[in-house]
Write a protein that holds these residues in place. Structure first.
Motif, mmCIF file in Angstrom:
data_model
loop_
_atom_site.group_PDB
_atom_site.id
_atom_site.type_symbol
_atom_site.label_atom_id
_atom_site.label_comp_id
_atom_site.label_asym_id
_atom_site.label_seq_id
_atom_site.Cartn_x
_atom_site.Cartn_y
_atom_site.Cartn_z
ATOM 1 N N MET A 117 -56.560 -2.092 9.047
ATOM 2 C CA MET A 117 -55.500 -1.502 9.889
ATOM 3 C C MET A 117 -56.081 -0.555 11.148
ATOM 4 O O MET A 117 -55.747 -0.852 12.234
ATOM 5 C CB MET A 117 -54.422 -0.731 8.956
ATOM 6 N N ASN A 202 -38.211 -8.157 8.077
ATOM 7 C CA ASN A 202 -38.282 -6.774 7.385
ATOM 8 C C ASN A 202 -39.165 -5.825 7.453
ATOM 9 O O ASN A 202 -39.312 -4.873 6.931
ATOM 10 C CB ASN A 202 -38.081 -7.303 5.831
ATOM 11 N N TYR A 204 -41.796 -3.180 8.503
ATOM 12 C CA TYR A 204 -41.468 -1.777 9.048
ATOM 13 C C TYR A 204 -42.938 -1.049 9.660
ATOM 14 O O TYR A 204 -42.993 -0.761 10.521
ATOM 15 C CB TYR A 204 -40.986 -0.905 7.959
ATOM 16 N N LEU A 205 -43.940 -1.282 8.801
ATOM 17 C CA LEU A 205 -45.076 -0.665 9.009
ATOM 18 C C LEU A 205 -45.861 -1.231 10.402
ATOM 19 O O LEU A 205 -46.571 -0.499 11.101
ATOM 20 C CB LEU A 205 -46.159 -0.546 7.710
ATOM 21 N N LEU A 208 -43.971 -0.060 13.358
ATOM 22 C CA LEU A 208 -44.279 1.415 13.258
ATOM 23 C C LEU A 208 -45.521 1.840 14.133
ATOM 24 O O LEU A 208 -45.629 2.815 14.776
ATOM 25 C CB LEU A 208 -44.101 1.888 12.032
ATOM 26 N N ILE A 209 -46.805 1.108 13.680
ATOM 27 C CA ILE A 209 -47.873 1.575 13.924
ATOM 28 C C ILE A 209 -48.085 0.968 15.286
ATOM 29 O O ILE A 209 -48.623 1.866 16.259
ATOM 30 C CB ILE A 209 -48.937 0.965 13.053
ATOM 31 N N THR A 220 -35.505 -2.590 12.288
ATOM 32 C CA THR A 220 -35.976 -1.902 11.018
ATOM 33 C C THR A 220 -36.256 -0.427 11.610
ATOM 34 O O THR A 220 -36.175 0.580 11.195
ATOM 35 C CB THR A 220 -37.118 -2.426 10.186
ATOM 36 N N ILE B 132 -34.062 -7.880 0.611
ATOM 37 C CA ILE B 132 -33.761 -7.028 1.799
ATOM 38 C C ILE B 132 -35.166 -6.065 2.365
ATOM 39 O O ILE B 132 -36.033 -5.757 1.405
ATOM 40 C CB ILE B 132 -32.697 -6.102 1.537
ATOM 41 N N SER B 133 -35.045 -5.419 3.382
ATOM 42 C CA SER B 133 -36.017 -4.702 4.086
ATOM 43 C C SER B 133 -36.376 -3.429 3.242
ATOM 44 O O SER B 133 -35.331 -2.817 2.704
ATOM 45 C CB SER B 133 -35.678 -4.466 5.516
ATOM 46 N N GLY B 134 -37.624 -3.047 3.026
ATOM 47 C CA GLY B 134 -37.842 -1.638 2.575
ATOM 48 C C GLY B 134 -37.084 -0.372 3.259
ATOM 49 O O GLY B 134 -36.842 0.495 2.518
ATOM 50 N N VAL B 135 -36.883 -0.669 4.439
ATOM 51 C CA VAL B 135 -35.995 0.261 5.277
ATOM 52 C C VAL B 135 -34.735 0.418 4.758
ATOM 53 O O VAL B 135 -34.491 1.490 4.493
ATOM 54 C CB VAL B 135 -36.260 0.145 6.719
ATOM 55 N N LEU B 245 -46.048 3.203 0.900
ATOM 56 C CA LEU B 245 -45.867 4.230 2.086
ATOM 57 C C LEU B 245 -44.619 4.094 2.753
ATOM 58 O O LEU B 245 -43.924 5.287 3.212
ATOM 59 C CB LEU B 245 -47.110 3.470 3.179
ATOM 60 N N THR B 246 -44.000 2.872 2.613
ATOM 61 C CA THR B 246 -42.580 2.788 3.393
ATOM 62 C C THR B 246 -41.709 4.096 2.863
ATOM 63 O O THR B 246 -41.139 4.634 3.468
ATOM 64 C CB THR B 246 -42.095 1.577 3.155
ATOM 65 N N TYR B 268 -52.252 7.316 6.515
ATOM 66 C CA TYR B 268 -51.471 7.151 7.672
ATOM 67 C C TYR B 268 -51.506 8.269 8.387
ATOM 68 O O TYR B 268 -51.520 8.257 9.688
ATOM 69 C CB TYR B 268 -50.171 6.638 7.169
ATOM 70 N N PHE B 272 -52.665 8.259 12.256
ATOM 71 C CA PHE B 272 -51.843 8.128 13.405
ATOM 72 C C PHE B 272 -51.100 9.484 13.767
ATOM 73 O O PHE B 272 -50.293 9.552 14.617
ATOM 74 C CB PHE B 272 -50.838 7.038 13.002
#
Lengths: 270, 329
Positions: A117, A202, A204-205, A208-209, A220, B132-135, B245-246, B268, B272
């Motif tokens: 990453m 779906n 997200y990461l 996000l990054i 999301t 469904i999404s992790g969010v 992480l999510t 993370y 970041f």
């Protein structure tokens, strides 16, 4: 007697698994006054469908939808094209180092994303791709191990006489692929498309990054922004949660047959 | 089977046109797999090596880059309490999540594998949360877990239990996260289901002729026959635990008091939030090594407990030596 026990357990666990979803949907439909009650009200007395439109307008969700669609469509296209080419190469040719390279393909599935990453981020930073949609689209055009594996396994089941017949008629390797192989790959290509679309929608990461600017956000990311945003009520959060879950659920219902089979393959062959 | 068939079919034709094959055999295959080769070098192998290199550097995203040898690793182990905290949280999470995940997924798969009506509907019900999404999942659970208005505490109050404020409680927040993660177990359940369906029926028949009851059949037929699937799911669960992480970002932000500060979150934030790229790369490589060695241990131990179909037919003793593990056709 045993049958009844099985049914009772199945029903009990189904309710258990569906309850949080049901709770999310009814919350999305509640009016402000019924939101924070204890004991809670399962079914709202008035169904406020306007909650969805109101929630959608709190942030520029139209823009987020556009970004998400762009990423999803392009990266799915990329995976389909690149993985088909690569899988065909591995399935239908004899060449030096083939088996070793295929082992490498399988091995890359084991590498955790976290390890690559940071350099990927630095690479995209160097290319000035951070805060654009490119990092979420371009890598899809270079294939992904799992899909290559899946498609290769499928191509191996197609009788080779079909290729040979076409070759004798003067077809090139590429023509064999596009005219003979691809039309027979329907189910496996659908599977790849479905997995990629769901994964992208779906994700997200990744967003996000790689994305900082709100105009580049995906759905999301937009939803996650609600957390910690002042004055956003639970019914709005649940309304968006429900809305962005509709496309994956719809795809799932239509492609259920393929998905169940596809996931099963991973486990058995993996 | 397909491969032997293809081999026989392809042979004579290949002999008919040797020249063409030789001339084209050279570059063409590589052209087809080129996208993967390029992607592998640029997005996987390159970054993999580069992250190993920068883990030996003090490498801020802007500013001066400095070689510090094993400095990052030394700092991690000796001078960074957050490293140990996050590692502890992740191991605790894994210790709860991995066995539960396998028990729940296998249990549901066994239920679904019984001859019942509407099993497709039940299967869908168990799998839907994984779609469904992790969010979305995190948002739903943060509402379910709400201390004052959440549906979970309402149910608990019905049986006379005063539930905690789950996500803000130092003792319960990690458990809450395990439960939320278990909700998305669907893929694992499907893999188990496929494994169960692949067990030949005649094994059960002969077992029952030999007088084995249902429970005996479960432990003597079902479990041994799905040990390869258990192995696969065990390894994927361990990796999933380390990548959590999510949920941490969205449900608790690592709190309260770092009770859910996962290793992935630590990594993370180093990258970041504090932009310590070299340090974070060292974190990542350490995680990679842990996951690799756990996988290796699981694999090694599997020689003792994983049963591969086919080894029995030749020589039962071979299993102990870890040999003869090819599927007979």
């Amino acid at each position: 007697m045993k049958k009844i026990l099985v049914y009772v357990l199945l029903l009990f666990f189904s309710l258990l698994f569906m309850a949080p979803l049901f709770w999310a949907v009814t919350t999305a439909l509640k009016s402000q006054s019924e939101l924070y009650l204890f004991p809670p009200k399962w079914i709202p007395s008035v169904w406020k469908f306007s909650n969805f439109a109101e929630a959608w307008n709190i942030q520029p969700f139209n823009l987020f939808l556009k970004n998400t669609l762009l990423i999803t469509v392009l990266s799915t296209l990329g995976q389909l094209i690149s993985c088909t080419l690569v899988a065909y190469g591995f399935a239908r040719f004899q060449f030096k180092g083939r088996d070793f390279l295929f082992l490498v393909v399988l091995a890359t599935m084991m590498i955790p994303w976290e390890v690559t990453m940071i350099p990927q981020y630095m690479l995209f930073n160097l290319l000035e791709w951070i805060n654009t949609l490119k990092p979420l689209i371009v890598p899809s055009f270079f294939g992904s191990a799992y899909f290559i594996f899946l498609l290769r396994q499928f191509i191996l089941t197609i009788p080779r006489e079909l290729d040979e017949a076409a070759t004798i008629d003067g077809a090139s390797k590429l023509t064999v692929l596009t005219r003979i192989i691809v039309p027979l790959m329907g189910p496996s290509l659908i599977l790849v498309a479905v997995f990629q679309m769901m994964g992208c929608w779906n994700d997200y990461l990744g967003p996000l990054i790689f994305l900082n600017d709100q105009t580049k956000y995906t759905l999301t990311l937009g939803l996650s922004q609600f957390k910690g945003m002042f004055g956003v009520d639970m019914q709005s959060i649940m309304a968006i949660t429900c809305l962005i879950s509709i496309p994956p659920l719809t795809i799932f219902f239509f492609a259920q047959r393929y998905i169940v089979g596809g996931i099963a393959t991973t486990g058995i062959k993996g | 089977m397909a491969q032997t068939f293809l081999h026989q079919a392809g042979e004579p034709i290949a002999q008919l046109k040797p020249t063409r094959k030789r001339r084209w055999g050279g570059v063409v295959p590589y052209l087809f797999i080129f996208p993967w080769i390029f992607g592998f070098l640029v997005f996987t192998l390159g970054p993999l090596l580069f992250s190993l290199i920068i883990s030996f550097f003090d490498w801020p995203i802007v500013g001066e880059v400095r070689f510090i040898g094993f400095g990052n690793y030394a700092e991690m182990f000796t001078d960074d309490p957050l490293f140990w905290t996050s590692l502890g949280v992740t191991l605790k999470f894994a210790a709860l999540f991995v066995p539960l995940n396998i028990i729940v997924a296998l249990g549901l798969a066994i239920l679904l594998n019984q001859k019942t009506r509407g099993s497709a509907i039940f299967r869908t019900a168990f799998y839907i949360p994984s779609v469904i999404s992790g969010v979305a999942l995190a948002m739903i659970w943060s509402w379910v877990y709400s201390g004052d208005y959440g549906i979970l505490n309402y149910f608990l109050s019905l049986i006379g239990i005063q539930g905690p404020d789950w996500l803000n409680d130092k003792q319960w927040s990690l458990v809450a996260m395990v439960v939320a993660s278990l909700w998305g177990q669907g893929s694992m359940m499907l893999i188990f289901l496929a494994g169960l369906k692949g067990i030949p029926k005649d094994l059960y028949e002969s077992a029952s002729i030999d007088g084995a009851g249902k429970i005996r059949q479960f432990f003597s037929v079902t479990i041994p026959m799905i040990t390869p699937t258990i192995l696969f799911n065990l390894i994927t669960s361990i990796i999933a635990a380390f990548q959590q992480l999510t949920l941490a970002l969205l449900l608790t932000g690592g709190g309260p008091m770092k009770a859910t500060y996962f290793y992935a979150m630590y990594m993370y934030e180093n990258a970041f939030k504090y932009f310590k790229m070299g340090y974070s790369a060292a974190n990542a490589w350490f995680m990679f090594l842990i996951v690799l060695s756990l996988t290796f241990i699981v694999f090694k131990s599997s020689e003792a407990w994983v049963f591969y179909e086919g080894e029995m037919k030749k020589n039962p003793q071979e299993k102990l030596k870890g040999q003869g593990r090819r599927r007979s056709l």
